[in-house]
Enzyme design. Structure first.
Site, PDB file in Angstrom:
ATOM      1  N   ASP A   1       0.708  -1.190   0.163  1.00 37.03           N
ATOM      2  CA  ASP A   1       0.058  -0.038   0.062  1.00 37.03           C
ATOM      3  C   ASP A   1       0.830   1.382  -0.052  1.00 37.03           C
ATOM      4  O   ASP A   1       1.759   1.356   0.782  1.00 37.03           O
ATOM      5  CB  ASP A   1      -0.924  -0.034   1.266  1.00 37.03           C
ATOM      6  CG  ASP A   1      -2.048   0.762   1.126  1.00 37.03           C
ATOM      7  OD1 ASP A   1      -3.137   0.312   1.790  1.00 37.03           O
ATOM      8  OD2 ASP A   1      -1.963   1.849   0.488  1.00 37.03           O
TER       9      ASP A   1
ATOM     10  N   ASP B   1      -3.216   2.533  -5.693  1.00 35.11           N
ATOM     11  CA  ASP B   1      -2.322   2.729  -4.601  1.00 35.11           C
ATOM     12  C   ASP B   1      -1.938   1.596  -3.763  1.00 35.11           C
ATOM     13  O   ASP B   1      -1.578   1.441  -2.771  1.00 35.11           O
ATOM     14  CB  ASP B   1      -2.421   3.992  -3.797  1.00 35.11           C
ATOM     15  CG  ASP B   1      -3.809   3.913  -2.766  1.00 35.11           C
ATOM     16  OD1 ASP B   1      -4.388   2.809  -3.213  1.00 35.11           O
ATOM     17  OD2 ASP B   1      -3.875   4.720  -1.789  1.00 35.11           O
ATOM     18  N   GLU B   2      -2.453   0.338  -4.392  1.00 34.12           N
ATOM     19  CA  GLU B   2      -2.354  -0.738  -3.653  1.00 34.12           C
ATOM     20  C   GLU B   2      -2.518  -1.925  -4.424  1.00 34.12           C
ATOM     21  O   GLU B   2      -3.238  -2.013  -5.519  1.00 34.12           O
ATOM     22  CB  GLU B   2      -3.772  -0.790  -2.734  1.00 34.12           C
ATOM     23  CG  GLU B   2      -4.121  -2.019  -1.895  1.00 34.12           C
ATOM     24  CD  GLU B   2      -5.445  -1.958  -1.194  1.00 34.12           C
ATOM     25  OE1 GLU B   2      -5.694  -0.775  -0.571  1.00 34.12           O
ATOM     26  OE2 GLU B   2      -6.098  -2.945  -1.101  1.00 34.12           O
TER      27      GLU B   2
END
Lengths: 418, 380
Positions: free
Chosen positions: A12, A107-108
């Site tokens: 993350d 973002d992950e």
């Protein structure tokens, strides 16, 4: 040797949009930053720095509310085009470490390190967990060095566990929850930490006096059903540290239900073209892809089909279907020529095509009869094993591949290695 | 058109024509039989489904020439109902066709179409090589192999029989992918070279044609068949018929590769007793698979079946074998088919591993003929 337990890691990027903005404008470093738009405007907070979080600002909150809570923060507009390349670069870095990656959002991403311990073992490494921990730290370091972005990684035996762990690891940390300790790690955490428990459900849980995940794990399923309905079981499993470790890259539209030994009914897939199609190679590609798909599904069920039906819908919505009965098969190598024949015989009009569908019916089990000429079973077993891990698209017949995709793939691979 | 023909002769040709005519075709004309006056004293009948074509001639008293196409099945059914003797066939300009029994009041009228609308049948090129083979020889080849042809029309290369003529030997090989049959016969004095892949439908029709000419014949020895391979078709001429079949344009599987050169164990088994045992035990075999288990040990072969739905079946036959015990699962029907194609008292069954092909041969070697069946086992 025991089968290795699943090792799922969730990477993350910490306050991703904010971090990128800080890279582009280092003067923002250490300042309270909110990305989303002008204060008080109609949008929502898409990212906020750690500096404003103690004041209650969260992603998803309206900008008006955020402006009330932290009027002194620096408000920046969301620049989506700017963040994409950073996200892509992080994916590429992760891909150099891990064979199986599933991108969850900008973002992950998830990585599957199951069975990879020995690949990374070096002298001095202790347990398997140590090996993986070292690799994960190396990944966060590489991400920081190559992109300048801070990231956190959580590792566990399921996707949910990994996700929770990554949350606990923040900021810029790595946390591995060893197999068997999941329930202990989770038990004291507030219910909102588990993906799948949102504010509404949390409110209902609180009303029942349930504050921690440990309590959720111990609550009778019937009580959870009243809150989560059909999701009660997965939620309780998650709270107990159990859950799916499957990172197969199938799109949801392609997640069919194929119970092993299911000979009832039929197996079918159909696709509507984005625009009506005349181009024979595009049609071939789709036909071949559908053929591979239904055969793969038949093999997942462990069945063979005696009848194949081709469905064809023209641009003017006129539809036809053509069937053929054949020697029971679950092999695309045998089915594709039959489908091709059906298509050639069935396509009597010049009107472009809107939709193609393939159905297998008359399903039955393999009778055990061996073949005289080139048994394709070992080939299919190999293909299926690869697909079980890397997804359906990992191995395809050449006819089903889009040559344009091929070129793009090649180009991006070139960049990644270069 | 107006002709008078003999009922029995007409019926003989009509029977073959209505077998070939395709009633279910999307082209209605293919359900018809063509009747066409040929020369001064012949009526030619023809039918086709565009893959097969058959034609024959009957002697006719021709009153008026011409042609007409009428429903093959309809005409056949009506001619069958006619009394023995002569039949008159007369057409009007609108192709309406009346058939009358000469010397009787019985008559039928059929609606036909002009003969010109009937597709023309393929004809061999003049220059094509003509081969001659005894009908009996062809019958033997077909009889020993036809059962192993795949009925799956989607696999053209298996849905056909390979016919090869090499020097003074002719052979036929068939396989459905699970088993294979090969029959080779010596044809002394007849040297030729030919290879053709004849589709199952063609083999079936050829078999009927040969059967029929044999039963119609006056037992004065074997009939000769003229074979001509020309363009995409093969033509067979016998007993006044010309039969043509569109050959399969596909690659027959590399069959030599799958024929075991040797097997680890050879078991001599009395054919009749083995057949009986297989038939008896397969009654209790699973309907789905038809699988039975063969276990060979010193002096014995045990045949056993067991399935959740049909219970168990067992039998045993004395055999000439002295070796280690072998067990193999097989489809009983495949074995019965091969045993049915063998005349000898004994058969020799060659086995190796439980996943290796079984080889079945007649108990006695012959220089004039060679036959064997190869059967892949089942995982039971």
């Amino acid at each position: 040797m025991n089968a290795p337990h699943a090792r799922i890691c969730c990477l993350d990027l910490d306050t991703f949009f904010v971090s990128v903005e800080r890279l582009l404008d280092p003067s923002l470093e250490g300042k309270p930053v909110i990305v989303g738009g002008r204060p008080g405007s109609r949008g929502v907070v898409t990212a906020c720095s750690y500096e404003v979080r103690p004041f209650g600002v969260r992603s998803g909150m309206s900008l008006t509310k955020a402006a009330e809570l932290t009027p002194w923060a620096v408000f920046l507009p969301t620049r989506h085009d700017t963040y994409g390349p950073y996200s892509k670069r992080v994916r590429e870095i992760a891909a150099t470490y891990c064979p199986v990656i599933q991108v969850a959002s900008i973002d992950e991403l998830y990585m599957d390190f199951t069975g990879c311990e020995n690949m990374y073992r070096s002298p001095g490494d202790g347990s398997d967990d140590h090996v993986i921990l070292r690799v994960l730290r190396e990944i966060t370091r590489s991400v920081r060095q190559q992109t300048g972005l801070p990231s956190s990684i959580g590792a566990g035996t399921s996707k949910k566990m990994a996700k929770v762990a990554s949350g606990l690891a923040k900021p810029a940390g790595v946390l591995l929850v060893p197999a068997g300790l999941e329930a202990r790690v989770l038990s004291g955490l507030p219910v909102r930490k588990l993906p799948g428990i949102g504010p509404v459900a949390a409110g209902k849980l609180h009303a029942l006096g349930i504050e921690t995940l440990g309590q959720v794990a111990r609550t009778p399923l019937s009580a959870l059903r009243r809150i989560f309905g059909a999701w009660a079981e997965p939620v309780q499993d998650g709270a107990g540290g159990r859950g799916s470790a499957d990172l197969s890259r199938d799109r949801p539209a392609f997640q069919e239900h194929d119970p092993e030994g299911g000979i009832v009914g039929s197996i079918s897939n159909e696709r509507t073209f984005r625009e009506d199609v005349r181009d024979p190679s595009t049609i071939d590609r789709m036909l071949c892809g559908l053929c591979e798909r239904v055969c793969w599904r038949a093999r997942k069920r462990g069945v063979r089909a005696r009848t194949v039906t081709l469905k064809l819908r023209y641009a003017d919505f006129h539809s036809i279907s053509r069937s053929r009965t054949m020697t029971p098969t679950c092999s695309e190598l045998e089915l594709y020529p039959v489908l091709k024949d059906l298509y050639v015989a069935g396509r009597t009009r010049r009107v472009p095509i809107r939709l193609l569908g393939v159905q297998l019916s008359n399903l039955g089990f393999f009778d055990g009869q061996l073949c005289l000429f080139g048994d394709s079973q070992p080939l299919h077993e190999g293909v299926d094993a690869i697909r079980a891990r890397y997804g359906f698209d990992a191995v395809r017949l050449a006819t089903a591949r889009d040559p344009r995709e091929e070129r793009e793939d090649g180009a991006s691979r070139g960049r990644a290695s270069g | 058109m107006h002709v008078v023909v003999n009922r029995k002769e007409l019926l003989r040709i009509l029977a073959r024509c209505q077998g070939v005519a395709d009633k279910k075709s999307t082209m209605p004309v293919l359900g018809n039989v063509l009747l066409e006056v040929d020369g001064t004293d012949k009526l030619r009948l023809a039918a086709t489904d565009l893959y097969l074509a058959v034609s024959g001639r009957v002697t006719a008293d021709v009153d008026k020439g011409g042609s007409v196409a009428v429903g093959a099945r309809d005409l056949f059914d009506r001619v069958k109902m006619m009394p023995e003797g002569q039949i008159s066939i007369e057409t009007t300009d609108s192709s309406s066709t009346t058939i009358r029994a000469v010397g009787s009041a019985r008559r039928y009228t059929l609606h036909g179409m002009p003969g010109e609308e009937f597709p023309s049948l393929p004809q061999p090129e003049e220059s094509a090589t003509k081969l001659e083979l005894d009908a009996d020889t062809l019958m033997t080849l077909i009889g020993a192999t036809h059962f192993a042809i795949s009925t799956d029309e989607t696999r053209l290369h298996l849905n056909s029989a390979l016919f090869e003529w090499e020097g003074d030997r002719v052979r036929m090989v068939t396989t459905d992918g699970h088993r294979l049959s090969k029959m080779e016969l010596e044809v002394p004095g007849k040297q030729a070279t030919a290879t053709m892949l004849i589709p199952l439908k063609g083999i079936q029709e050829l078999k009927r044609l040969c059967d029929e000419t044999k039963s119609d014949g006056d037992d004065s020895g074997s009939t000769a068949i003229e074979m001509i391979q020309s363009g995409p078709n093969a033509f067979f001429r016998l007993a006044g018929f010309q039969f043509s079949v569109k050959l399969v344009d596909a690659q027959f599987p590399p069959y030599q590769q799958v024929i075991p050169e040797t097997t680890e164990h050879a078991i001599r088994i009395p054919r009749e007793a083995f057949s009986e045992a297989l038939k008896a035990v397969s009654v209790a075999a699973s309907d789905r698979t038809g699988g039975v288990k063969l276990t060979v040990s010193t002096g014995k072969i045990r045949v056993a079946s067991e399935s959740p739905e049909s219970g168990e079946g067992f039998d045993e036959v004395d055999v000439d074998y002295d070796g280690s015990e072998i067990t193999v699962g097989v489809n009983a029907r495949y074995f019965l088919d091969v045993l049915g194609a063998i005349d000898e008292e004994d058969v020799i069954v060659g086995l190796s591993g439980e996943l290796d092909p079984a080889l079945i041969q007649p108990g006695k070697d012959s220089t004039k003929s060679s036959f064997f069946g190869v059967i892949m086992p089942m995982r039971i």
